[in-house]
Design a protein around this motif. Structure first.
Motif, PDB file in Angstrom:
ATOM      1  N   ALA A 105       0.825  -1.210   0.000  1.00 55.52           N
ATOM      2  CA  ALA A 105       0.000   0.000   0.000  1.00 55.52           C
ATOM      3  C   ALA A 105       0.860   1.261   0.000  1.00 55.52           C
ATOM      4  O   ALA A 105       0.477   2.274  -0.587  1.00 55.52           O
ATOM      5  CB  ALA A 105      -0.948   0.001   1.190  1.00 55.52           C
ATOM      6  N   GLN A 106       2.031   1.227   0.633  1.00 56.64           N
ATOM      7  CA  GLN A 106       2.915   2.390   0.643  1.00 56.64           C
ATOM      8  C   GLN A 106       3.463   2.646  -0.755  1.00 56.64           C
ATOM      9  O   GLN A 106       3.476   3.781  -1.228  1.00 56.64           O
ATOM     10  CB  GLN A 106       4.066   2.190   1.622  1.00 56.64           C
ATOM     11  CG  GLN A 106       5.036   3.368   1.630  1.00 56.64           C
ATOM     12  CD  GLN A 106       6.168   3.194   2.622  1.00 56.64           C
ATOM     13  OE1 GLN A 106       6.130   2.337   3.492  1.00 56.64           O
ATOM     14  NE2 GLN A 106       7.184   4.019   2.479  1.00 56.64           N
ATOM     15  N   ILE A 107       3.905   1.593  -1.421  1.00 55.59           N
ATOM     16  CA  ILE A 107       4.408   1.742  -2.786  1.00 55.59           C
ATOM     17  C   ILE A 107       3.299   2.229  -3.700  1.00 55.59           C
ATOM     18  O   ILE A 107       3.498   3.142  -4.509  1.00 55.59           O
ATOM     19  CB  ILE A 107       5.007   0.415  -3.283  1.00 55.59           C
ATOM     20  CG1 ILE A 107       6.277   0.109  -2.494  1.00 55.59           C
ATOM     21  CG2 ILE A 107       5.294   0.460  -4.784  1.00 55.59           C
ATOM     22  CD1 ILE A 107       6.859  -1.246  -2.746  1.00 55.59           C
ATOM     23  N   ALA A 108       2.117   1.656  -3.544  1.00 53.93           N
ATOM     24  CA  ALA A 108       0.979   2.076  -4.368  1.00 53.93           C
ATOM     25  C   ALA A 108       0.626   3.535  -4.109  1.00 53.93           C
ATOM     26  O   ALA A 108       0.335   4.293  -5.047  1.00 53.93           O
ATOM     27  CB  ALA A 108      -0.224   1.181  -4.081  1.00 53.93           C
ATOM     28  N   SER A 109       0.675   3.965  -2.856  1.00 56.45           N
ATOM     29  CA  SER A 109       0.375   5.352  -2.511  1.00 56.45           C
ATOM     30  C   SER A 109       1.407   6.303  -3.116  1.00 56.45           C
ATOM     31  O   SER A 109       1.047   7.369  -3.640  1.00 56.45           O
ATOM     32  CB  SER A 109       0.333   5.511  -0.994  1.00 56.45           C
ATOM     33  OG  SER A 109       0.068   6.849  -0.654  1.00 56.45           O
ATOM     34  N   GLU A 110       2.670   5.936  -3.045  1.00 58.90           N
ATOM     35  CA  GLU A 110       3.704   6.780  -3.640  1.00 58.90           C
ATOM     36  C   GLU A 110       3.492   6.917  -5.142  1.00 58.90           C
ATOM     37  O   GLU A 110       3.695   7.985  -5.714  1.00 58.90           O
ATOM     38  CB  GLU A 110       5.090   6.207  -3.328  1.00 58.90           C
ATOM     39  CG  GLU A 110       5.458   6.346  -1.861  1.00 58.90           C
ATOM     40  CD  GLU A 110       6.736   5.632  -1.471  1.00 58.90           C
ATOM     41  OE1 GLU A 110       7.358   4.955  -2.321  1.00 58.90           O
ATOM     42  OE2 GLU A 110       7.122   5.738  -0.289  1.00 58.90           O
ATOM     43  N   HIS A 111       3.044   5.844  -5.766  1.00 58.95           N
ATOM     44  CA  HIS A 111       2.783   5.864  -7.208  1.00 58.95           C
ATOM     45  C   HIS A 111       1.506   6.646  -7.533  1.00 58.95           C
ATOM     46  O   HIS A 111       1.512   7.528  -8.390  1.00 58.95           O
ATOM     47  CB  HIS A 111       2.686   4.426  -7.732  1.00 58.95           C
ATOM     48  CG  HIS A 111       2.456   4.329  -9.190  1.00 58.95           C
ATOM     49  ND1 HIS A 111       3.397   4.701 -10.122  1.00 58.95           N
ATOM     50  CD2 HIS A 111       1.384   3.892  -9.894  1.00 58.95           C
ATOM     51  CE1 HIS A 111       2.912   4.503 -11.336  1.00 58.95           C
ATOM     52  NE2 HIS A 111       1.692   4.017 -11.217  1.00 58.95           N
ATOM     53  N   GLU A 112       0.426   6.328  -6.821  1.00 60.85           N
ATOM     54  CA  GLU A 112      -0.881   6.937  -7.107  1.00 60.85           C
ATOM     55  C   GLU A 112      -1.002   8.375  -6.617  1.00 60.85           C
ATOM     56  O   GLU A 112      -1.472   9.236  -7.337  1.00 60.85           O
ATOM     57  CB  GLU A 112      -2.001   6.114  -6.461  1.00 60.85           C
ATOM     58  CG  GLU A 112      -2.229   4.766  -7.094  1.00 60.85           C
ATOM     59  CD  GLU A 112      -2.943   4.866  -8.428  1.00 60.85           C
ATOM     60  OE1 GLU A 112      -3.933   5.590  -8.539  1.00 60.85           O
ATOM     61  OE2 GLU A 112      -2.473   4.204  -9.374  1.00 60.85           O
ATOM     62  N   HIS A 113      -0.615   8.642  -5.378  1.00 60.57           N
ATOM     63  CA  HIS A 113      -0.833   9.962  -4.774  1.00 60.57           C
ATOM     64  C   HIS A 113       0.305  10.946  -5.004  1.00 60.57           C
ATOM     65  O   HIS A 113       0.079  12.148  -5.080  1.00 60.57           O
ATOM     66  CB  HIS A 113      -1.100   9.821  -3.271  1.00 60.57           C
ATOM     67  CG  HIS A 113      -2.303   8.985  -2.974  1.00 60.57           C
ATOM     68  ND1 HIS A 113      -2.261   7.923  -2.104  1.00 60.57           N
ATOM     69  CD2 HIS A 113      -3.564   9.023  -3.454  1.00 60.57           C
ATOM     70  CE1 HIS A 113      -3.451   7.357  -2.058  1.00 60.57           C
ATOM     71  NE2 HIS A 113      -4.261   8.001  -2.861  1.00 60.57           N
TER      72      HIS A 113
END
Length: 100
Positions: A28-36
């Motif tokens: 979720a952290q990697i996804a957040s860095e990518h998405e947000h």
């Protein structure tokens, strides 16, 4: 015909939240860095030098496969933060008293 190769396992999903195997970095952290934050996979690797590009791509693939569940987890986290802010507004933290 060649024998099938076993691919490295990049995601550990045995705990409460999936992480990149061998690390404490949550998918979720990697996804957040990518998405947000709009970070590209190579930028994420630069920010977390112990990850490989394959780790980041595996985490993003996992995120897109389990998109609804991970986004629901984000929403729950946001809800908990809002609840805590309402319960303990900024500047109202009770002071600890020292034992005599």
């Amino acid at each position: 015909m060649q024998a099938a190769q076993s691919l490295p396992v990049h995601i550990d999903d045995q705990g409460p939240r999936p992480v990149v195997a061998g690390t404490d970095i949550k998918v979720a952290q990697i996804a957040s860095e990518h998405e947000h934050l709009g970070m590209a996979p190579d930028e994420i690797v630069e920010a977390h030098s112990h990850l490989t590009l394959a780790d980041v791509h595996a985490a993003l693939a996992y995120y897109y496969y389990y998109l609804d569940a991970i986004r629901a987890d984000w929403r729950e986290g946001e809800r908990l933060v809002a609840e805590m802010k309402n319960t303990f507004p900024p500047g109202t933290r009770p002071r600890r008293t020292r034992a005599p």
